[in-house]
Design a protein around this motif. Structure first.
Motif, PDB file in Angstrom:
ATOM      1  N   LYS A 110      -5.373  -9.182   0.645  1.00 12.82           N
ATOM      2  CA  LYS A 110      -4.187  -8.775  -0.109  1.00 12.82           C
ATOM      3  C   LYS A 110      -3.207  -9.924  -0.287  1.00 12.82           C
ATOM      4  N   SER A 111      -3.172 -10.850   0.686  1.00  7.38           N
ATOM      5  CA  SER A 111      -2.319 -12.029   0.566  1.00  7.38           C
ATOM      6  C   SER A 111      -2.931 -13.169   1.368  1.00  7.38           C
ATOM      7  N   GLU A 166       0.811  -1.205   0.000  1.00 11.02           N
ATOM      8  CA  GLU A 166       0.000   0.000   0.000  1.00 11.02           C
ATOM      9  C   GLU A 166       0.858   1.274   0.000  1.00 11.02           C
ATOM     10  N   LYS A 217       2.750 -11.117  -4.454  1.00  3.24           N
ATOM     11  CA  LYS A 217       2.332  -9.744  -4.225  1.00  3.24           C
ATOM     12  C   LYS A 217       3.490  -8.828  -3.822  1.00  3.24           C
ATOM     13  N   LYS A 271      -0.562 -14.473  -2.931  1.00  2.49           N
ATOM     14  CA  LYS A 271      -2.011 -14.624  -2.932  1.00  2.49           C
ATOM     15  C   LYS A 271      -2.375 -15.736  -3.900  1.00  2.49           C
TER      16      LYS A 271
END
Length: 265
Positions: free
Chosen positions: A209-210, A76, A253, A162
């Motif tokens: 996100k993961s 992020e 990711k 992910k």
């Protein structure tokens, strides 16, 4: 025959019990510290290490690491500087690990010259100087077989993955059946020290996100770069296809390279 069945059942229970005892639960915390408070936070890190020594002696945790991030793609857009990893024997202790009152009690045991107000003020000040943007609760799924021991100065690559939607089981099977043997070969060739594969221990939705993380440990930068150059010349065409299928079952990711600064074992 009945006696044999009972004996076999008891052996199975013992085996499952041993597996459960060996399974690790880990909490990863990615931390960002205000630039003008870095030295203050590193002092707090030393304070926290002493607290975790008491926590381990009382059986609350199995260990604790403090890693300094060297490089990596940011989650992020955050510029994280540190990662802490706390090890637990079971999920209940893991979920209770962030109890603030327990932390205060442990700190008073570690520093009996401090009273409760002093401890709470020190912890509160540390919370104000940092941003804990990401906390991940993980359970170990697989790891290499080795005689590895953590030591300050070691390197780690934290790879957050992910699983592709609909390929969760395929991805886990690939890590255990395809990638674990590759990392085991690297260890035997002195190209890395340890590898483990983790999945999130808490339920996640499709927007997570993961879902998984691999932790790759190296003795130093020389070993790390040599490992990056490794190519298995004995790999078969079928194995190469299995590797490609495994890569296609997940999205890598973020990757962080970190140095181990402090540990409690």
């Amino acid at each position: 025959m009945k006696k044999q069945l009972i004996t076999g059942f008891l052996a199975l229970l013992v085996s499952l019990s041993l597996i459960a005892q060996e399974q690790q639960y880990l909490v990863f915390e990615f931390i960002k510290v205000e630039p003008n408070r870095v030295l203050d936070y590193l002092e707090y890190k030393d304070f926290l290490a002493e607290v975790h020594k008491v926590s381990k002696s009382e059986g609350h945790i199995e260990g604790w690491d403090f890693w300094s991030l060297q490089s990596g793609s940011d989650l992020e857009g955050e510029n994280f500087q540190y990662v802490t990893v706390t090890y637990y024997q079971d999920p209940v202790k893991m979920m209770n690990g962030n109890d603030p009152d327990q932390l205060v009690d442990l700190a008073i045991s570690a520093f009996p010259e401090m009273d409760e107000d002093q401890v709470r003020n020190k912890i509160r000040d540390a919370m104000d100087m940092r941003d804990l943007a990401v906390r991940s609760y993980m359970v170990e799924v697989a790891r290499t077989s080795d005689a590895f021991e953590f030591k300050p100065g070691m390197l780690a690559s934290f790879d957050l993955m992910k699983a592709v939607e609909g390929k969760f089981q395929d991805y886990e099977r690939a890590e255990k059946e395809v990638f674990l043997p590759i990392h085991q070969k690297k260890i035997q060739a002195d190209l890395m020290e340890n590898w483990c594969f983790l999945r999130t221990a808490l339920p996640t939705g499709s927007e997570a996100k993961s879902t998984h993380l691999t932790m790759n440990i190296y003795a130093n930068y020389l070993q790390f770069f040599n490992s990056m150059e490794y190519e298995d010349m004995e790999i078969t065409e079928a194995q190469q296809k299995a590797v490609e299928a495994g890569l296609n079952s997940r999205d890598q990711k973020w990757v962080y390279l970190a140095t181990l600064e402090t540990l409690v074992r």
